[in-house]
Write a protein that holds these residues in place. Structure first.
Motif, short mmCIF file in Angstrom:
data_model
loop_
_atom_site.label_atom_id
_atom_site.label_comp_id
_atom_site.label_asym_id
_atom_site.label_seq_id
_atom_site.Cartn_x
_atom_site.Cartn_y
_atom_site.Cartn_z
N PHE A 1 6.13 -0.96 -21.08
CA PHE A 1 5.38 -0.40 -22.18
C PHE A 1 4.49 -1.49 -22.76
CE2 PHE A 1 9.46 1.81 -21.92
CZ PHE A 1 9.03 3.10 -21.68
N GLU A 2 3.69 -1.12 -23.76
CA GLU A 2 2.76 -2.11 -24.32
C GLU A 2 3.49 -3.27 -24.97
OE1 GLU A 2 0.57 1.69 -23.88
OE2 GLU A 2 2.49 1.17 -24.78
N VAL A 3 4.59 -2.99 -25.64
CA VAL A 3 5.36 -4.06 -26.28
C VAL A 3 6.33 -4.64 -25.25
CG1 VAL A 3 6.97 -4.65 -28.11
CG2 VAL A 3 5.16 -2.97 -28.53
N PRO A 4 6.19 -5.91 -24.88
CA PRO A 4 7.08 -6.49 -23.86
C PRO A 4 8.53 -6.47 -24.31
CG PRO A 4 5.16 -7.89 -24.24
CD PRO A 4 5.15 -6.86 -25.33
N PHE A 5 9.41 -6.24 -23.38
CA PHE A 5 10.85 -6.25 -23.63
C PHE A 5 11.50 -6.81 -22.37
CE2 PHE A 5 14.73 -3.44 -24.88
CZ PHE A 5 15.41 -4.59 -25.26
N GLU A 6 11.93 -8.06 -22.46
CA GLU A 6 12.41 -8.79 -21.28
C GLU A 6 13.53 -8.05 -20.56
OE1 GLU A 6 14.23 -13.23 -20.16
OE2 GLU A 6 13.51 -12.78 -22.18
N ALA A 7 14.37 -7.35 -21.30
CA ALA A 7 15.52 -6.68 -20.69
C ALA A 7 15.11 -5.53 -19.78
CB ALA A 7 16.46 -6.17 -21.78
N LEU A 8 13.91 -4.97 -19.97
CA LEU A 8 13.48 -3.82 -19.19
C LEU A 8 12.31 -4.13 -18.27
CD1 LEU A 8 13.84 -0.76 -18.66
CD2 LEU A 8 12.24 -0.34 -20.54
N ASP A 9 11.49 -5.09 -18.64
CA ASP A 9 10.29 -5.37 -17.86
C ASP A 9 10.64 -6.00 -16.52
OD1 ASP A 9 8.84 -4.39 -19.97
OD2 ASP A 9 8.53 -6.35 -20.89
N GLN A 10 9.70 -5.90 -15.57
CA GLN A 10 9.94 -6.37 -14.22
C GLN A 10 9.25 -7.70 -13.96
OE1 GLN A 10 11.89 -5.20 -11.61
NE2 GLN A 10 11.24 -7.17 -10.76
N GLU A 11 10.03 -8.69 -13.53
CA GLU A 11 9.45 -9.96 -13.11
C GLU A 11 8.76 -9.81 -11.76
OE1 GLU A 11 12.65 -12.72 -13.02
OE2 GLU A 11 12.80 -12.92 -15.21
N ALA A 12 7.98 -10.81 -11.40
CA ALA A 12 7.27 -10.79 -10.12
C ALA A 12 8.27 -10.63 -8.97
CB ALA A 12 6.47 -12.08 -9.95
N TYR A 13 7.85 -9.89 -7.95
CA TYR A 13 8.71 -9.69 -6.79
C TYR A 13 7.84 -9.51 -5.54
CZ TYR A 13 7.69 -4.67 -7.22
OH TYR A 13 7.07 -3.46 -7.29
N THR A 14 8.48 -9.65 -4.39
CA THR A 14 7.78 -9.55 -3.11
C THR A 14 8.58 -8.67 -2.17
OG1 THR A 14 6.87 -11.78 -3.40
CG2 THR A 14 6.81 -10.85 -1.18
N LEU A 15 7.89 -7.75 -1.50
CA LEU A 15 8.50 -6.88 -0.51
C LEU A 15 8.03 -7.26 0.89
CD1 LEU A 15 8.06 -3.39 -2.25
CD2 LEU A 15 10.00 -4.96 -2.41
N PHE A 16 8.93 -7.11 1.86
CA PHE A 16 8.62 -7.38 3.26
C PHE A 16 8.89 -6.12 4.08
CE2 PHE A 16 9.65 -11.44 1.35
CZ PHE A 16 8.67 -12.29 1.84
N ASN A 17 7.89 -5.69 4.82
CA ASN A 17 8.00 -4.54 5.72
C ASN A 17 7.63 -4.97 7.13
OD1 ASN A 17 8.44 -2.99 3.36
ND2 ASN A 17 6.27 -2.53 3.18
N ALA A 18 8.20 -4.33 8.14
CA ALA A 18 7.86 -4.63 9.52
C ALA A 18 8.01 -3.38 10.37
CB ALA A 18 8.74 -5.76 10.06
N SER A 19 7.18 -3.27 11.40
CA SER A 19 7.24 -2.13 12.31
C SER A 19 6.97 -2.59 13.73
CB SER A 19 6.21 -1.06 11.92
OG SER A 19 6.49 -0.49 10.66
N VAL A 20 7.60 -1.92 14.67
CA VAL A 20 7.31 -2.08 16.10
C VAL A 20 7.07 -0.67 16.64
CG1 VAL A 20 8.14 -2.86 18.34
CG2 VAL A 20 8.75 -4.14 16.27
N VAL A 21 5.88 -0.45 17.22
CA VAL A 21 5.48 0.89 17.64
C VAL A 21 4.91 0.82 19.06
CG1 VAL A 21 4.01 2.87 17.13
CG2 VAL A 21 4.97 1.54 15.25
N TRP A 22 5.33 1.76 19.90
CA TRP A 22 4.78 1.88 21.25
C TRP A 22 4.08 3.21 21.39
CZ3 TRP A 22 5.86 5.39 25.25
CH2 TRP A 22 5.28 5.08 26.49
N ASP A 23 2.82 3.17 21.87
CA ASP A 23 2.02 4.36 22.15
C ASP A 23 1.76 4.45 23.64
OD1 ASP A 23 1.01 5.55 19.41
OD2 ASP A 23 0.82 3.38 19.23
#
Length: 788
Positions: A705-727
């Motif tokens: 929300f507009e007013v920061p609240f450390e207990a609810l707000d989300q810190e920086a994060y990183t996601l990793f995805n990978a795929s192997v596909v055969w056509d």
């Protein structure tokens, strides 16, 4: 709902407590052959152009590449698109929260216009319910960043997301089938196909049955939590009675029978609350006990598109559509078995839209003139069981919002020279909004809307019916310079307009004496403000109530400069934008004490044009074709990336007590940095092509929300995805395995906050409500697809 946002003069006396996934800028063809590197075509400006030629910030994502990366629904687009947030709204499975460049709408309650426009085949979705669109039968998804209005049906201040389905093959029958099997007993069955019945008439359809067990459990009801049970289908017919005539009739329907999504409490129950509940270990588990209604979401739409190519210069296009959806959902704010802060809700939306376009094309002048009309109704009713100790005290809200709007828009590009082009556009809009808001108090539990035996107590605390209207002219202008085939430089100004309205959760008896005349129609039970004479009971008259219930439109003036470059092996789109955002609509709710005992026993919605903000940033999307024939003849290695940097701040933000707290608030749901990179290696293998790709997606710190609240707000994060596909070489078969969120990152996408941000004392309900909802955990999915 949110507790901190208020009218500028809501005095203390009224409140008891304070591109493409594989290439964002351009793409290879769907077969993945390194030799062809075709540029994807988009219709961002209502005509077919390559991304390189469009003087706008546009990312396009093909359906083939979305499937190749294992994308599940439209929210996956945000992982690889700069400065875009697409998330499942709190407590729901299919309502969309969308923000682009810091502008959007978090609260799905009726009465608020969306800041980001969602389109399905050029049909604007007026409400966010049922807008978490699953990925099937999609040709591409386009994301336009910045205000839109001189080209698209509805004026939107933040941007637009276009979900474009495939047209039918006019020459031969087609059949596509896909099965996905994965984690949490995922089983998806998707079939689509078409058949030409004559040389001019063809029919087709697609059906998707999407199933998955929950990521967690509801420890009280025994149900799966965060499960998926969705059936969706589309059917269409296309007719070309003559070479210059085209008609398409399409129908789609979605039935979502997934369980209600229970939240994860971030705090134990408040001191003295009985029984006491500690915080659960698994963020996907819940104790939510609200089960008075069965969750159900249904949505359907019918559209008719007609095109007539009058001659080589003029084309007429008409888009006629009707849509409706209905959602019944039990929202358990405190996520506990007890009925302390339980909200069963019904949302029903209907809309009819008509869009008529006249397109012109010549060697130097191209453009569109259009008319758009929307007639929509948004109905909502929800009970709020706040206090079980007072015979089941229930504050019910009934809101019915009707919208009628029409617009005239035009946008034309003229090539001043072979290198220099000027685009000028404008939109005139008239909006009318009528709102009925009824607030009633029940004793004895839930109302008849939700099968309860509660009885209405006393007179309605709100019985409001009124209408307001606005008009606006929004211009746009763009200058593009293409000195050669490799470069495109542009500068753009555009204005966005978002209509005003009435807060469907507001309580008229909570309205303060805004004109400070100390006389009026409704008595406020709290002490009168200091400006009233001694012995005068504070009151609000009709003008006070109207101002308290209503809010005005908001305006965005956006400036952008950009550079698009392409030399065959390297391509990029680089843009800087600056936005002046005024009269920002800030919705929320505050607890109120209706009997003066010092305890909040009800609440009122409060929406105000409290803010003015300045938002600026940089976006950099690109692709580098690293090497061909790297390890074996015919292989290819390429890298694509997208980076968004955003600096936004409120220049003014008035809180409940008329104090400017702009130094203490932030742009919500918008990280200061988004970044992604996808490395793709393709090589001939086993009589076909083997593609291996990995994506890293990073999002910076963000506040709920507009007013920061450390207990609810989300810190920086990183996601990793990978795929192997055969056509296979004949493109008939595809086999794939997809891993998403491979590090099993836990990250918050939504939440509820109704506690004091310092002491965590409850502000609504007795247990204290600080509840979070999370993005998907690690999943592994295997796919097999057949194409004919």
């Amino acid at each position: 709902m949110k507790k901190t946002i208020t009218k500028a003069v809501l005095l203390a006396s009224t409140v008891a407590s304070a591109a493409l996934i594989s290439a964002p800028v351009l793409a290879q063809d769907d077969a993945g052959a390194a030799e062809t590197r075709d540029v994807i075509t988009v219709t961002a400006r209502r005509r077919e152009e390559t991304l390189q030629d469009v003087p706008l910030s546009v990312s396009a994502l093909s359906g083939a590449e979305l499937e190749r990366t294992g994308a599940i629904d439209i929210t996956a687009v945000a992982e690889v698109t700069p400065n875009v947030t697409l998330e499942v709204s709190r407590g729901t499975n299919s309502t969309l929260t969308a923000f682009i460049r810091g502008i959007g709408q978090q609260d799905p309650v009726a009465g608020f216009e969306a800041g980001v426009g969602i389109y399905v085949d050029d049909v604007y979705l007026n409400r966010p319910q049922s807008a978490v669109l699953d990925i099937y039968d999609v040709e591409r998804i386009e994301v336009l960043r910045g205000p839109q209005g001189t080209l698209y049906g509805r004026n939107t201040v933040g941007g637009a997301v276009k979900y474009v389905t495939s047209r039918l093959d006019p020459d031969a029958p087609t059949l596509n089938a896909r099965v996905n099997v994965g984690s949490y007993n995922q089983l998806d069955q998707i079939v689509s196909g078409s058949v030409p019945l004559t040389d001019t008439f063809r029919v087709g359809g697609a059906v998707a049955n999407l199933q998955r067990d929950g990521f967690g459990d509801n420890l009280y009801t025994g149900q799966d939590n965060y499960n998926k049970d969705v059936l969706g289908y589309r059917v269409s017919a296309e007719w070309e009675p003559a070479p210059d005539l085209f008609f398409r009739l399409a129908y789609d329907r979605v039935e979502d029978e997934s369980n209600p999504r229970g939240g994860h409490r971030l705090i134990p129950t408040a001191t003295g609350y009985t029984p006491s509940y500690p915080v659960l270990d698994d963020v996907f588990d819940t104790r939510a006990g609200l089960d008075v209604v069965r969750q159900s979401v249904e949505a359907e739409g019918l559209s008719l598109t007609a095109e007539w190519e009058i001659n080589e210069h003029f084309t007429v296009r008409n888009i006629l559509s009707s849509r409706e959806d209905a959602s019944v959902t039990p929202i358990d704010f405190d996520s506990l078995p007890e009925g302390d802060f339980d909200v069963p809700a019904i949302y029903e939306n209907e809309q009819f839209s008509e869009e008529l376009q006249l397109l012109y094309s010549s060697e130097r002048l191209n453009g569109v003139i259009g008319y758009y009309y929307l007639d929509a109704s948004a109905y909502t009713v929800f009970d709020v069981l706040l206090d079980t100790t007072i015979a089941g005290l229930n504050a019910q809200t009934y809101g019915d919002v009707d919208t009628k709007t029409w617009s005239l828009f035009a946008n034309f590009t003229y090539d001043l020279t072979d290198q220099l082009s000027l685009t000028v556009g404008g939109r005139y809009t008239e909006d009318e909004r009528t709102s009925r808001v009824l607030r009633r108090t029940y004793l004895g539990g839930f109302s008849e809307y939700f099968g309860g035996s509660g009885v209405q107590f006393g007179n309605p605390t709100s019985d409001f019916l009124d209408t307001n209207s606005w008009d606006d002219f929004s211009p746009s202008v763009s200058l593009a310079w293409q000195p050669d085939a490799e470069n495109n430089f542009y500068a753009t100004f555009s204005r966005g307009f978002k209509g005003g309205g009435f807060d469907p959760r507001a309580q008229t008896t909570g309205a303060p004496d805004l004109n400070q005349d100390c006389v009026g129609l409704t008595l406020n039970p709290l002490a009168p403000p200091s400006y009233c004479p001694s012995g005068v009971t504070v009151a609000a008259d009709e003008d006070d109530i109207y101002e308290f219930m209503s809010f005005d439109p908001e305006i965005v003036n956006s400036y952008e400069i950009g550079w698009k470059y392409e030399n065959g092996r390297y391509r990029h789109a680089l843009a800087y934008f600056y936005m002046d955002y005024t009269d920002v609509q800030v919705p929320g709710s505050v607890g109120i004490d209706t009997d003066g005992d010092g305890i909040n026993d009800s609440f009122t919605g409060v929406t105000t044009n409290a803010g003015a903000a300045t938002i600026q940033g940089i976006e950099y999307e690109g692709m580098l074709d690293i090497a061909d024939d790297l390890f074996t003849p015919g292989d290819n290695l390429n890298l694509v990336w997208a980076v968004g940097i955003l600096d936004g701040q409120y220049d003014q933000f008035i809180n409940a007590f008329g104090v400017d707290i702009s130094d203490d608030v932030e742009i919500q749901n918008t990280p200061d940095m988004t970044a992604s990179a996808t490395l793709t290696y393709m090589t001939p293998f086993a009589g076909g092509d083997l593609t291996m790709l990995g994506t890293v997606s990073h999002r910076g710190d963000s506040t709920q929300f507009e007013v920061p609240f450390e207990a609810l707000d989300q810190e920086a994060y990183t996601l990793f995805n990978a795929s192997v596909v055969w056509d296979s070489a004949d493109d008939r078969w595809q086999l794939g395995i997809h891993g998403r969120n491979l590090t099993d990152e836990e990250y918050i996408v939504a939440g509820y906050d109704f506690v004091n941000n310092t002491t965590f004392a409850p502000e609504l309900g007795q247990a204290g409500t600080l509840t979070a909802y999370y993005g998907n955990p690690m999943t592994i999915t295997g796919t097999i697809a057949f194409r004919y």
